[in-house]
Structure formats: structure tokens, C-alpha cells
Design a protein around this motif. Structure first.
Motif, short mmCIF file in Angstrom:
data_model
loop_
_atom_site.label_atom_id
_atom_site.label_comp_id
_atom_site.label_asym_id
_atom_site.label_seq_id
_atom_site.Cartn_x
_atom_site.Cartn_y
_atom_site.Cartn_z
N VAL A 1 0.87 -1.17 0.00
CA VAL A 1 0.00 0.00 0.00
C VAL A 1 0.90 1.21 0.00
O VAL A 1 2.08 1.14 0.38
N ARG A 2 0.36 2.35 -0.42
CA ARG A 2 1.13 3.59 -0.42
C ARG A 2 1.25 4.13 1.01
O ARG A 2 0.43 3.84 1.87
N GLU A 3 2.27 4.92 1.23
CA GLU A 3 2.54 5.41 2.59
C GLU A 3 1.47 6.35 3.13
O GLU A 3 1.41 6.58 4.34
N ASP A 4 0.61 6.88 2.26
CA ASP A 4 -0.46 7.75 2.74
C ASP A 4 -1.75 6.99 3.02
O ASP A 4 -2.79 7.58 3.31
N ALA A 5 -1.71 5.65 2.97
CA ALA A 5 -2.90 4.83 3.24
C ALA A 5 -3.26 4.92 4.72
O ALA A 5 -2.40 5.10 5.59
N THR A 6 -4.54 4.78 5.01
CA THR A 6 -4.96 4.70 6.41
C THR A 6 -4.70 3.29 6.92
O THR A 6 -4.53 2.34 6.13
N LEU A 7 -4.69 3.14 8.22
CA LEU A 7 -4.48 1.81 8.80
C LEU A 7 -5.62 0.88 8.41
O LEU A 7 -5.40 -0.30 8.13
N ASN A 8 -6.85 1.39 8.39
CA ASN A 8 -7.98 0.56 7.98
C ASN A 8 -7.81 0.04 6.56
O ASN A 8 -8.13 -1.12 6.27
N GLU A 9 -7.30 0.89 5.65
CA GLU A 9 -7.07 0.46 4.28
C GLU A 9 -6.00 -0.62 4.22
O GLU A 9 -6.15 -1.62 3.50
N ALA A 10 -4.93 -0.42 4.95
CA ALA A 10 -3.84 -1.40 4.96
C ALA A 10 -4.31 -2.74 5.55
O ALA A 10 -3.97 -3.81 5.04
N LEU A 11 -5.11 -2.67 6.60
CA LEU A 11 -5.62 -3.89 7.23
C LEU A 11 -6.56 -4.65 6.29
O LEU A 11 -6.57 -5.89 6.29
N ASN A 12 -7.32 -3.92 5.50
CA ASN A 12 -8.20 -4.57 4.54
C ASN A 12 -7.39 -5.34 3.49
O ASN A 12 -7.73 -6.47 3.13
N VAL A 13 -6.31 -4.72 3.03
CA VAL A 13 -5.42 -5.40 2.07
C VAL A 13 -4.80 -6.64 2.72
O VAL A 13 -4.74 -7.72 2.13
N LEU A 14 -4.32 -6.48 3.94
CA LEU A 14 -3.67 -7.57 4.65
C LEU A 14 -4.63 -8.73 4.89
O LEU A 14 -4.30 -9.90 4.68
N ALA A 15 -5.84 -8.41 5.32
CA ALA A 15 -6.83 -9.45 5.64
C ALA A 15 -7.26 -10.24 4.41
O ALA A 15 -7.61 -11.42 4.51
N ASN A 16 -7.23 -9.59 3.25
CA ASN A 16 -7.66 -10.25 2.02
C ASN A 16 -6.51 -10.84 1.22
O ASN A 16 -6.69 -11.28 0.09
N SER A 17 -5.33 -10.84 1.81
CA SER A 17 -4.14 -11.38 1.15
C SER A 17 -3.88 -12.80 1.65
O SER A 17 -4.29 -13.17 2.75
N ASN A 18 -3.19 -13.58 0.84
CA ASN A 18 -2.76 -14.91 1.27
C ASN A 18 -1.48 -14.84 2.09
O ASN A 18 -0.97 -15.86 2.53
N TYR A 19 -0.94 -13.64 2.24
CA TYR A 19 0.32 -13.47 2.95
C TYR A 19 0.10 -12.76 4.28
O TYR A 19 -0.96 -12.19 4.53
N ASP A 20 1.11 -12.78 5.12
CA ASP A 20 0.98 -12.21 6.46
C ASP A 20 1.75 -10.90 6.59
O ASP A 20 2.28 -10.58 7.65
N TYR A 21 1.80 -10.14 5.53
CA TYR A 21 2.49 -8.86 5.55
C TYR A 21 1.88 -7.95 4.49
O TYR A 21 1.22 -8.40 3.54
N VAL A 22 2.11 -6.66 4.64
CA VAL A 22 1.85 -5.72 3.56
C VAL A 22 2.98 -4.69 3.63
O VAL A 22 3.30 -4.17 4.71
N LEU A 23 3.60 -4.42 2.50
CA LEU A 23 4.68 -3.44 2.45
C LEU A 23 4.09 -2.04 2.32
O LEU A 23 3.06 -1.84 1.68
N ILE A 24 4.76 -1.08 2.91
CA ILE A 24 4.36 0.32 2.82
C ILE A 24 5.41 1.01 1.96
O ILE A 24 6.60 1.03 2.33
N VAL A 25 5.00 1.54 0.83
CA VAL A 25 5.97 2.09 -0.12
C VAL A 25 5.67 3.56 -0.42
O VAL A 25 4.54 4.03 -0.29
N GLY A 26 6.72 4.26 -0.85
CA GLY A 26 6.59 5.64 -1.27
C GLY A 26 6.65 5.75 -2.78
O GLY A 26 6.27 4.82 -3.50
N GLU A 27 7.18 6.84 -3.26
CA GLU A 27 7.30 7.06 -4.70
C GLU A 27 8.27 6.04 -5.31
O GLU A 27 9.24 5.63 -4.68
N ASP A 28 7.99 5.66 -6.55
CA ASP A 28 8.83 4.70 -7.27
C ASP A 28 9.00 3.38 -6.53
O ASP A 28 10.04 2.70 -6.66
#
Length: 272
Positions: A220-247
Motif C-alpha cells: 500500500v502507499r505510505e499515505d494509506a490509512t491503517l484501515n485500508e492497509a488492514l483490509n489489504v492484509l486481511a484479504n491477502s494470502n500473505y501475512d504482511y503488507v509493504l508500505i511504499v513511497g514514490e517509485d
């Protein structure tokens, strides 16, 4: 808001359970983990809980020299003998507190006879509990700063060494500019070992480049809310989500363990 006093059994997987007997070879336990995409397996003897095996335990033992013999070893000799378990009616807040303080990602549920009847994991927290909470934090507030990375072309053996040294199970793969290109987890490494027969011929498969086993990253992008990141994490087959900036430059990493920690803190506060 979820009641912190509700019994942990309401969120645990009761009945659905993968266990291994003390005398089974590590190979069997590793297959159970990879095939079911799980990271914790209770070790039992006569149905009684006597230990736990995690992907970290397996990674800690892997190396290119003795893997064939290692996979034949009794799982009970390799797993953790430290047993932390819960009764079915344990309050949710207390179960979470125990897991956070012990820094474990799974809590076996045992009955009065000491038999394992279920399991409550950090993945259950991510998929069932955290999404029901309206978080007032940003994703940048709870991620791990400056996660350890490896560059494309790094030997898998070096990744294993990094996981063992840092006691982690996720390693982002980046290019020379620091942009994320892939992700390697402990389960990826174990799966590669099980699927590859070259080690039987004396070939050191972990000298292969990490590019061989890395997967497309979840981010997810670094400006994502925690709720948004948790939604991605919960719907992923993996146990992590990376937080990235530009490029796609890596900033932080949010894992199931991080979510367990912040949820445990909130539930304990609500309990009073």
C-alpha cells in the motif's frame, strides 16, 4: 466494538486443526505448513499438547549441507517445548495479552484433559478482529521502520541467514535503487526446499538466487490509512503488507504480528 471479555473460542478455529505427532519426521510437518499455508503446528503425543513448531523453527535449522538428514529428524526434537496454551473460555483480551507478551503468533486451545481442540492465531486477529475496529492510527504509525532487505541476485542461503539473525520471516527484495521487486517469506524458502530434488544429488540449492523464489509483493502507499492497509492484509494470502513511497521505494512493513500487538493493546485498554 468487539467485547474484550468475549471468549477466545469465538474467534479460534475449533475442530479445524493440523497437528503433528512428536515422532513424525520434520518433512511431514513442513509439508503440512506449505500445503495449508500455515505457520504454526502444535506437536502432540497421545493427543496431548507438548510443544509447538513454527516456520521460524524450521528456517532456523535449514542449511544446504544437512537438509536431507534434517528432514528425517523427529519433529518433537526440533520444535519449541515451551507450551503456551489457552482454555476455550479464556477472555479474548487475556489471550491476546499472553500472545503479545510471549511474542508468539499462535495459541493452541486445549480442553480440561490437555488435548488440543483448536488454535487461535495472529491471522485470526487480522481477518476477524482488526477489521471490526475503527482505527484512528495511520499505517505509518504501526509499521516496522527500516525493514531488512536483500538485492536481486542474493543467494537464498544469505536470506536464510538474515531471517535467522534478525528472527524475521519476511524479506523484501529490492533493486540497486531500493525499489521493491519482490518478497520472500519463510514459507517460500521451505516450499522451495520441499519441491526441489536437487539436494538429493548433493547440489546446494540454497546457492540459487533469491529471484528464483520471490513472489510479487503486496503493498500500500505510505499515505494509506491503517484501515485500508488492514483490509489489504486481511484479504491477502500473505501475512504482511509493504508500505511504499514514490517509485515503490520501501518505507515500512506491516505484519500480522504488528496487528496482533496493536489489537492486544487496544483490547487490554478496553478491558480496563
Amino acid at each position: 466494538m468487539i467485547d474484550p471479555e468475549v471468549s477466545v473460542k469465538n474467534y479460534a478455529r475449533i475442530g479445524w486443526l493440523k497437528v503433528v505427532e512428536y515422532s513424525e519426521p520434520l518433512l511431514n510437518a513442513a509439508k503440512v505448513m506449505v500445503e495449508n499455508k500455515i505457520r504454526h503446528v502444535p506437536i502432540v503425543s497421545n493427543k496431548k499438547l507438548i510443544g509447538m513448531l513454527s516456520v521460524k523453527d524450521v528456517i532456523d535449522k535449514l542449511n544446504a549441507l544437512n537438509m536431507p538428514d534434517l528432514l528425517k529428524s523427529e519433529v518433537g526434537k526440533l520444535g519449541s517445548g515451551k507450551v503456551i496454551a489457552s482454555k476455550p473460555d479464556e477472555p479474548l483480551w487475556l489471550a491476546l495479552k499472553v500472545m503479545k507478551e510471549a511474542d508468539v503468533g499462535a495459541l493452541p486451545i486445549v480442553n480440561e484433559e490437555g488435548e488440543v481442540i483448536g488454535i487461535f492465531t495472529e491471522r485470526d486477529v487480522v481477518t476477524q478482529i482488526a477489521p471490526e475496529i475503527e482505527w484512528d492510527k495511520s499505517v505509518k504509525e504501526v509499521g516496522l521502520e527500516n525493514p531488512k532487505t536483500v538485492e536481486l541476485g542474493t543467494p537464498i542461503l544469505d536470506v536464510i541467514s538474515l531471517m535467522n539473525e534478525m528472527k524475521i520471516r519476511h524479506v523484501p527484495v529490492v533493486d540497486s535503487s531500493g525499489a521493491v521487486k519482490g518478497m520472500v517469506t519463510a514459507l517460500d524458502v521451505i516450499g522451495y526446499a520441499l519441491e526441489n530434488d536437487r539436494y538429493k544429488k548433493g547440489i546446494r540449492i540454497f546457492e540459487d538466487a533469491v529471484d528464483t523464489i520471490m513472489k510479487q509483493p503486496v503493498f500500500v502507499r505510505e499515505d494509506a490509512t491503517l484501515n485500508e492497509a488492514l483490509n489489504v492484509l486481511a484479504n491477502s494470502n500473505y501475512d504482511y503488507v509493504l508500505i511504499v513511497g514514490e517509485d515503490l521505494k520501501l518505507k515500512e512493513i506491516l505484519t500480522d504480528r504488528d496487528v496482533l500487538r496493536i489489537t492486544a493493546d487496544l483490547m487490554e485498554k478496553l478491558h480496563g
